[in-house]
Scaffold this motif. Structure first.
Motif, short mmCIF file in Angstrom:
data_model
loop_
_atom_site.label_atom_id
_atom_site.label_comp_id
_atom_site.label_asym_id
_atom_site.label_seq_id
_atom_site.Cartn_x
_atom_site.Cartn_y
_atom_site.Cartn_z
N THR A 141 8.66 2.60 -4.18
CA THR A 141 8.12 2.98 -2.87
C THR A 141 8.92 2.27 -1.79
OG1 THR A 141 5.89 3.22 -3.82
CG2 THR A 141 6.06 3.01 -1.42
N ASP A 143 9.22 0.63 1.91
CA ASP A 143 8.32 0.02 2.88
C ASP A 143 8.32 0.77 4.21
OD1 ASP A 143 7.45 -1.94 1.17
OD2 ASP A 143 8.97 -3.40 1.78
N THR A 166 4.62 4.71 1.06
CA THR A 166 3.25 4.69 0.54
C THR A 166 2.46 5.88 1.04
OG1 THR A 166 3.27 2.27 0.45
CG2 THR A 166 1.12 3.34 0.43
N TYR A 184 -2.20 -0.44 -4.37
CA TYR A 184 -2.12 -1.89 -4.56
C TYR A 184 -0.66 -2.30 -4.67
CZ TYR A 184 -6.93 -1.02 -6.16
OH TYR A 184 -8.23 -0.60 -6.27
N ASN A 185 -0.42 -3.61 -4.51
CA ASN A 185 0.87 -4.17 -4.90
C ASN A 185 0.63 -5.22 -5.98
OD1 ASN A 185 0.36 -6.79 -3.65
ND2 ASN A 185 0.80 -5.82 -1.69
N GLY A 186 1.71 -5.71 -6.56
CA GLY A 186 1.57 -6.64 -7.68
C GLY A 186 0.78 -7.89 -7.35
N ASP A 188 -1.83 -8.17 -5.69
CA ASP A 188 -3.27 -7.92 -5.80
C ASP A 188 -3.81 -8.26 -7.19
OD1 ASP A 188 -3.57 -6.91 -3.15
OD2 ASP A 188 -2.74 -4.99 -3.81
N ASN A 230 10.67 -1.16 -2.71
CA ASN A 230 9.60 -1.98 -3.28
C ASN A 230 8.89 -1.13 -4.34
OD1 ASN A 230 7.57 -4.05 -3.51
ND2 ASN A 230 7.95 -4.58 -1.36
N TYR A 231 7.68 -1.50 -4.67
CA TYR A 231 6.89 -0.68 -5.57
C TYR A 231 5.42 -0.80 -5.16
CZ TYR A 231 5.13 -4.75 -8.16
OH TYR A 231 4.51 -5.92 -8.52
N ARG A 232 4.66 0.20 -5.52
CA ARG A 232 3.23 0.19 -5.30
C ARG A 232 2.54 0.71 -6.57
NH1 ARG A 232 4.82 -2.33 -1.73
NH2 ARG A 232 4.40 -2.20 0.51
#
Length: 238
Positions: A141, A143, A166, A184-186, A188, A230-232
């Motif tokens: 994802t 930002d 996102t 969420y992200n990591g 969390d 990034n990642y989600r």
């Protein structure tokens, strides 16, 4: 670079849990959605089968694991045999799953959807899920919205079909029919991880060559250049 070159590289290395956060994040996420022994779970893009085997052994659920790459299926078969894990393995395209509709309680996708026609693949996830089934999807994802030329370069390096923000991922999920979409992200899930993310395990395949190292270096350079990448974690209900 052809569309499959980065995925071929992962297959040659036989990398387990190549997705961001690695297997510690996977375990924390699975603990949060709590599969049970009565449920049927689909692991798409199963790779070397690490998640599939864990699902079958730890949660005792019925697991079908799918991957398009024949080398990954071979890795997964060896892992399942060694671990004596009762999983069903299929070499198949996630855009056209050879599976019945409303068959699964949960669908797990770990850095898979972005490498496909996203709209088509989400429709397949939705189709094979039972009503009120759960989708758990970890995906690349951005930002913020990237420029067309930036997206083109990232697509060239990874063979992904698009680079979504996102908001764009959520919109795609909702347009498919998914409800209760949560993001969420990591971080969390950091407190619930029993171990910190680590370097993925590697199981080299025959044919691994210098070209694979060049692809890895290009991956590193791309991540350094595009800090927005990034990642989600997306969770949704069918």
């Amino acid at each position: 670079m052809n569309d499959q070159k980065y995925l071929d590289f992962l297959a040659k290395l036989g990398i387990s849990s190549a997705h961001p956060g690695g297997f510690p994040l996977t375990k924390a996420l699975l603990d949060s959605i709590k599969p049970n022994a009565a449920e049927h779970v689909l692991d798409v893009g199963c790779g070397t089968g690490e998640t599939s085997v864990y699902l079958a052994k730890h949660f005792k659920c019925n697991v079908v694991a799918v991957d398009k790459h024949p080398a990954m299926i071979e890795h997964a078969k060896k892992r399942a045999a060694w671990e004596q894990a009762p999983i069903t393995l299929l070499q198949a395209d996630v855009e056209h799953l050879p599976l019945s509709s409303e068959m699964f309680d949960k669908v797990i996708a770990e850095s898979v959807t972005v490498f496909t026609n996203i709209e088509q693949t989400l429709q397949e996830y939705y189709r094979v899920l039972k009503p009120k089934g759960c989708l758990l999807d970890i995906e690349m994802t951005s930002d913020y919205k990237l420029r067309p030329e930036e997206i083109a370069e990232i697509k060239r390096v990874y063979g992904v079909h698009n680079v979504l923000t996102t908001e764009e991922w959520v919109e795609q999920l909702q347009q498919t029919g998914f409800k209760e979409v949560k993001v969420y992200n990591g971080l969390d899930f950091l407190q619930s991880m029993t171990e910190l993310p680590s370097v993925p395990a590697i199981e080299l395949s025959q044919g691994f060559d210098a070209e694979a190292f060049e692809i890895w270096l290009e991956h590193i350079k791309t991540m350094e250049k595009y800090q927005a990448l990034n990642y989600r974690i997306y969770m949704a209900r069918s």
